[in-house]
Write a protein that holds these residues in place. Structure first.
Motif, short mmCIF file in Angstrom:
data_model
loop_
_atom_site.label_atom_id
_atom_site.label_comp_id
_atom_site.label_asym_id
_atom_site.label_seq_id
_atom_site.Cartn_x
_atom_site.Cartn_y
_atom_site.Cartn_z
N ILE A 31 4.01 26.86 -10.66
CA ILE A 31 4.04 25.84 -9.59
C ILE A 31 2.72 25.10 -9.49
CG2 ILE A 31 4.30 25.46 -7.12
CD1 ILE A 31 6.18 27.87 -7.08
N LEU A 32 2.78 23.79 -9.49
CA LEU A 32 1.60 22.93 -9.35
C LEU A 32 1.35 22.55 -7.91
CD1 LEU A 32 2.31 20.62 -12.41
CD2 LEU A 32 0.79 22.61 -12.31
N ALA A 33 2.42 22.36 -7.16
CA ALA A 33 2.29 21.95 -5.76
C ALA A 33 3.54 22.37 -5.00
CB ALA A 33 2.09 20.44 -5.65
N LEU A 34 3.34 22.63 -3.71
CA LEU A 34 4.43 22.93 -2.80
C LEU A 34 4.41 21.91 -1.67
CD1 LEU A 34 3.93 26.80 -2.54
CD2 LEU A 34 5.91 25.66 -3.56
N GLY A 35 5.57 21.67 -1.09
CA GLY A 35 5.59 20.69 -0.02
C GLY A 35 6.78 20.82 0.89
N TRP A 36 6.70 20.09 1.97
CA TRP A 36 7.79 19.98 2.94
C TRP A 36 8.22 18.52 3.00
CZ3 TRP A 36 10.16 24.07 5.13
CH2 TRP A 36 9.47 25.28 5.17
N TYR A 37 9.53 18.32 2.95
CA TYR A 37 10.13 17.01 3.11
C TYR A 37 11.15 17.12 4.24
CZ TYR A 37 8.15 15.55 -1.36
OH TYR A 37 7.28 15.22 -2.38
N ARG A 38 11.54 15.97 4.80
CA ARG A 38 12.56 15.99 5.83
C ARG A 38 13.53 14.85 5.63
NH1 ARG A 38 8.77 14.61 11.13
NH2 ARG A 38 8.38 12.40 10.65
N GLN A 39 14.74 15.08 6.10
CA GLN A 39 15.78 14.06 5.93
C GLN A 39 16.66 13.99 7.15
OE1 GLN A 39 18.07 14.37 2.30
NE2 GLN A 39 18.52 12.18 2.41
N LEU A 47 8.45 12.47 2.67
CA LEU A 47 7.42 13.49 2.56
C LEU A 47 6.85 13.81 3.93
CD1 LEU A 47 5.25 15.10 0.86
CD2 LEU A 47 3.90 13.00 0.97
N VAL A 48 6.67 15.11 4.20
CA VAL A 48 5.99 15.53 5.42
C VAL A 48 4.57 15.97 5.08
CG1 VAL A 48 5.98 17.15 7.34
CG2 VAL A 48 8.15 16.23 6.49
N ALA A 49 4.45 16.92 4.16
CA ALA A 49 3.13 17.44 3.78
C ALA A 49 3.24 18.15 2.45
CB ALA A 49 2.60 18.40 4.84
N THR A 50 2.14 18.14 1.70
CA THR A 50 2.09 18.87 0.44
C THR A 50 0.77 19.63 0.33
OG1 THR A 50 1.11 17.00 -0.73
CG2 THR A 50 3.51 17.18 -0.80
N ILE A 51 0.79 20.68 -0.50
CA ILE A 51 -0.41 21.45 -0.77
C ILE A 51 -0.38 21.83 -2.25
CG2 ILE A 51 0.72 23.60 -0.03
CD1 ILE A 51 -2.05 24.53 0.99
N THR A 52 -1.50 21.60 -2.93
CA THR A 52 -1.56 21.88 -4.36
C THR A 52 -2.00 23.32 -4.60
OG1 THR A 52 -3.88 21.26 -4.60
CG2 THR A 52 -2.25 19.48 -4.73
N SER A 53 -1.98 23.71 -5.86
CA SER A 53 -2.43 25.05 -6.22
C SER A 53 -3.91 25.23 -5.91
CB SER A 53 -2.17 25.32 -7.70
OG SER A 53 -2.77 24.32 -8.49
N GLY A 54 -4.65 24.12 -5.80
CA GLY A 54 -6.06 24.16 -5.42
C GLY A 54 -6.28 23.97 -3.94
N ASN A 55 -5.18 24.06 -3.15
CA ASN A 55 -5.22 23.95 -1.69
C ASN A 55 -5.61 22.55 -1.18
OD1 ASN A 55 -4.26 26.45 -0.88
ND2 ASN A 55 -6.28 27.39 -0.98
N ARG A 56 -5.36 21.54 -1.99
CA ARG A 56 -5.56 20.18 -1.50
C ARG A 56 -4.33 19.78 -0.71
NH1 ARG A 56 -7.46 15.85 -5.79
NH2 ARG A 56 -9.14 17.36 -5.80
N ARG A 57 -4.52 19.31 0.51
CA ARG A 57 -3.42 18.99 1.42
C ARG A 57 -3.28 17.48 1.61
NH1 ARG A 57 -5.87 23.64 2.97
NH2 ARG A 57 -4.57 25.35 3.76
N LYS A 58 -2.04 17.07 1.81
CA LYS A 58 -1.75 15.67 2.11
C LYS A 58 -0.67 15.64 3.17
CE LYS A 58 0.53 13.15 -0.90
NZ LYS A 58 0.84 12.32 -2.09
N TYR A 59 -0.81 14.72 4.13
CA TYR A 59 0.15 14.60 5.23
C TYR A 59 0.66 13.18 5.35
CZ TYR A 59 -1.73 19.10 6.76
OH TYR A 59 -2.13 20.41 6.83
N GLN A 60 1.92 13.08 5.78
CA GLN A 60 2.46 11.78 6.16
C GLN A 60 1.74 11.36 7.44
OE1 GLN A 60 5.71 10.67 8.88
NE2 GLN A 60 6.95 11.17 7.11
N GLY A 61 1.52 10.06 7.59
CA GLY A 61 0.73 9.56 8.70
C GLY A 61 1.23 9.96 10.08
N SER A 62 2.55 10.00 10.26
CA SER A 62 3.09 10.26 11.59
C SER A 62 2.96 11.71 12.03
CB SER A 62 4.57 9.85 11.64
OG SER A 62 5.35 10.70 10.84
N VAL A 63 2.65 12.63 11.09
CA VAL A 63 2.51 14.03 11.44
C VAL A 63 1.08 14.52 11.36
CG1 VAL A 63 4.84 14.43 10.55
CG2 VAL A 63 2.86 15.07 9.16
N ALA A 64 0.19 13.72 10.78
CA ALA A 64 -1.21 14.12 10.64
C ALA A 64 -1.80 14.41 12.01
CB ALA A 64 -2.00 13.02 9.93
N GLY A 65 -2.48 15.56 12.11
CA GLY A 65 -3.07 15.96 13.38
C GLY A 65 -2.14 16.80 14.23
#
Length: 114
Positions: A31-39, A47-65
């Motif tokens: 696995i290279l990355a894991l994430g949460w999506y919603r529909q 996309l809601v949020a993702t996290i890579t194997s190196g723990n780099r995180r990314k968030y959709q703007g409406s959920v950040a924070g």
């Protein structure tokens, strides 16, 4: 092959919190990355949020924070802590794993309503 099983969804009032879990099994090493999506029915999956194997995180703007994605490698589990929930967060939340192929769980329903 990677298997993903979500849990933790439910009904919550606006302003409340939920923590989603995704149990990961199979070829975890690939696995290279894991994430949460919603529909939401009738809308495109987002996309809601993702996290890579190196723990780099990314968030959709409406959920950040408000949402936090994390992983416990010892338990092979992915989490999504959701705080300050809003009615517009209502959706089917699905776990995603990116390896050589892409894998999806069945999803867990989150409903935010008073």
């Amino acid at each position: 092959q990677v298997q993903l099983v979500e849990s933790g969804g439910g009904l919550v009032q606006p302003g409340g919190s939920l923590r989603l879990s995704c149990a990961v099994s199979g070829s975890i090493f690939s696995i290279l990355a894991l994430g949460w999506y919603r529909q939401v029915p009738g809308k495109q999956r987002e996309l809601v949020a993702t996290i890579t194997s190196g723990n780099r995180r990314k968030y959709q703007g409406s959920v950040a924070g408000r949402f936090t994605i994390s992983r416990n490698n010892a338990k092979n589990t992915l989490y999504l802590q959701m705080n300050s929930l809003k009615p517009e967060d209502t959706a089917l939340y699905c776990c995603n794993a990116k390896a050589q192929y892409e894998y999806w769980g069945q999803g867990t329903q989150v409903t935010v309503s008073s």
